[in-house]
Design a protein around this motif. Structure first.
Motif, PDB file in Angstrom:
ATOM      1  N   GLY A  75       0.470   1.041  -6.275  1.00  0.00           N
ATOM      2  CA  GLY A  75       0.173   0.849  -4.837  1.00  0.00           C
ATOM      3  C   GLY A  75      -0.590  -0.692  -4.718  1.00  0.00           C
ATOM      4  N   TYR A  87       4.156   0.379   2.479  1.00  0.00           N
ATOM      5  CA  TYR A  87       4.263  -0.618   3.274  1.00  0.00           C
ATOM      6  C   TYR A  87       3.564  -1.832   3.030  1.00  0.00           C
ATOM      7  CZ  TYR A  87      -0.446   1.127   4.492  1.00  0.00           C
ATOM      8  OH  TYR A  87      -1.785   1.108   4.658  1.00  0.00           O
ATOM      9  N   TYR A  88       4.034  -2.974   3.790  1.00  0.00           N
ATOM     10  CA  TYR A  88       3.414  -4.077   3.122  1.00  0.00           C
ATOM     11  C   TYR A  88       2.302  -4.622   3.729  1.00  0.00           C
ATOM     12  CZ  TYR A  88       6.274  -6.597  -0.145  1.00  0.00           C
ATOM     13  OH  TYR A  88       6.988  -6.959  -1.623  1.00  0.00           O
ATOM     14  N   VAL A  89       1.479  -5.161   3.236  1.00  0.00           N
ATOM     15  CA  VAL A  89       0.018  -6.033   4.156  1.00  0.00           C
ATOM     16  C   VAL A  89       0.229  -7.342   3.543  1.00  0.00           C
ATOM     17  CG1 VAL A  89      -1.239  -3.853   4.578  1.00  0.00           C
ATOM     18  CG2 VAL A  89      -1.236  -4.798   2.243  1.00  0.00           C
ATOM     19  N   ARG A 135       1.011  -1.048  -0.008  1.00  0.00           N
ATOM     20  CA  ARG A 135      -0.002   0.153   0.011  1.00  0.00           C
ATOM     21  C   ARG A 135       1.059   1.097  -0.096  1.00  0.00           C
ATOM     22  NH1 ARG A 135      -2.845  -3.704  -0.742  1.00  0.00           N
ATOM     23  NH2 ARG A 135      -4.476  -4.344   0.163  1.00  0.00           N
ATOM     24  N   VAL A 136       0.404   2.182  -0.634  1.00  0.00           N
ATOM     25  CA  VAL A 136       1.192   3.524  -0.601  1.00  0.00           C
ATOM     26  C   VAL A 136       0.474   4.524   0.026  1.00  0.00           C
ATOM     27  CG1 VAL A 136       2.669   3.104  -2.741  1.00  0.00           C
ATOM     28  CG2 VAL A 136       0.376   4.256  -2.964  1.00  0.00           C
ATOM     29  N   TYR A 137       1.123   5.675   0.612  1.00  0.00           N
ATOM     30  CA  TYR A 137       0.603   6.638   1.071  1.00  0.00           C
ATOM     31  C   TYR A 137       1.247   7.953   0.941  1.00  0.00           C
ATOM     32  CZ  TYR A 137       3.595   6.227   5.301  1.00  0.00           C
ATOM     33  OH  TYR A 137       4.310   6.085   6.270  1.00  0.00           O
ATOM     34  N   GLU A 186       8.276   1.512  -4.525  1.00  0.00           N
ATOM     35  CA  GLU A 186       7.664   2.812  -4.863  1.00  0.00           C
ATOM     36  C   GLU A 186       7.681   3.200  -6.111  1.00  0.00           C
ATOM     37  OE1 GLU A 186       9.484   2.226  -2.403  1.00  0.00           O
ATOM     38  OE2 GLU A 186       8.633   2.760  -0.460  1.00  0.00           O
ATOM     39  N   VAL A 238       6.348   9.834  -1.813  1.00  0.00           N
ATOM     40  CA  VAL A 238       5.252   8.345  -1.787  1.00  0.00           C
ATOM     41  C   VAL A 238       6.215   7.340  -0.872  1.00  0.00           C
ATOM     42  CG1 VAL A 238       4.409   6.586  -2.860  1.00  0.00           C
ATOM     43  CG2 VAL A 238       5.021   8.652  -4.099  1.00  0.00           C
TER      44      VAL A 238
END
Lengths: 77, 189
Positions: A75, A26-28, A6-8, A70, A23
């Motif tokens: 994402g 993180y990993y899910v 996921r990116v934020y 990134e 950017v």
């Protein structure tokens, strides 16, 4: 293309001293979504399973190093 | 920045002179799963957590300091008028030697607080799971503390604090769900 990241976009201040990293990601990993593993999931072949560290593709979590994932610009897809 | 309200989050009453209980309550003051560890853990992790959950960590971390005040108040009330003999009988002789009747960040066994009680891994999932685990451990600690006293006034305060652990645990679990959600597909950089 990488459904496990996921990116934020963290807040960037006009007064930040260094060039911003706009950017972050993180990993899910897959275990977050499985709950109790259902029976009869598709399996890797034994040789593939040895290489992947798991018998089940659904649990396989490839890791793309921070910085590279990134840049792939994705994402979630 | 914080705004301070000069009152406790929930009133603290201590109905029984029981110095022994002060020593046990220290576990939630300066222990590994105590309120200080919780506050410091959340207020530090919040910098490197995705924006959507920063506010949650700030709010809960702040509330943990309010809980710390409540525990401190209980410990203070139980020790401020204790004689040296009473302190010694309660196992607080070593504490008196080092601190007089001052409070100190130690666990129930007298082990001083250490930053190794907390972690900031930088991985949002790892950090939030640690936070959930910390809330459950604090809830358990409150249960054992409630078991150890028959003072209904102290029990009342501890039951309130235990309930807050339950709520915080759920909020952190919700934060994990928020982070699991799909975010930002097809962004242009």
């Amino acid at each position: 293309m990488d459904s496990q990241t996921r990116v934020y976009f963290p807040y960037v201040s006009p007064h930040d001293p260094c060039p911003p990293i706009r950017v972050k990601s993180y990993y899910v990993p897959p275990q977050l979504f499985i709950g109790f593993q259902p029976e009869n999931l598709p399996q890797f072949s034994p040789m593939e399973a040895l290489m992947h560290g798991t018998l089940w593709p659904a649990l396989y979590s490839p890791y793309v190093p921070t910085g590279q994932r990134e840049r792939r610009g994705e994402g979630h897809s | 920045m914080w705004i301070y309200e000069k009152k406790l989050q929930y009133p603290v009453r201590v109905g029984k002179c029981d110095v022994r209980m002060a020593k046990f309550l220290m576990e939630q003051y300066g222990g590994a799963d105590g309120e200080l560890a919780a506050a410091l853990r959340y207020l530090n992790q919040r910098y490197t957590i995705p924006d959507k959950v920063i506010g949650l960590l700030t709010d809960i971390g702040t509330e943990e300091f309010a809980h710390l005040e409540m525990i401190a108040t209980m410990v203070y009330k139980l020790t401020k008028d204790a004689t040296m003999e009473e302190l010694e009988a309660a196992g607080l002789g070593a504490h008196y030697a080092n601190h007089d009747r001052a409070l100190f960040y130690e666990n129930a066994g007298g082990v001083p607080f250490t930053a190794t009680y907390i972690q900031a891994k930088g991985d949002p999932i790892a950090d939030l799971y640690e936070d959930i685990a910390a809330e459950e451990k604090a809830r358990a600690t409150y249960q054992w503390l409630i078991d150890m006293t028959d003072d209904v006034d102290i029990q009342d305060g501890l039951k309130y604090l235990r309930e807050r652990e339950v709520v915080h645990s759920l909020r952190f679990r919700e934060a994990v769900e928020i982070l699991k959600e799909e975010q930002g597909r097809k962004k242009f950089f």
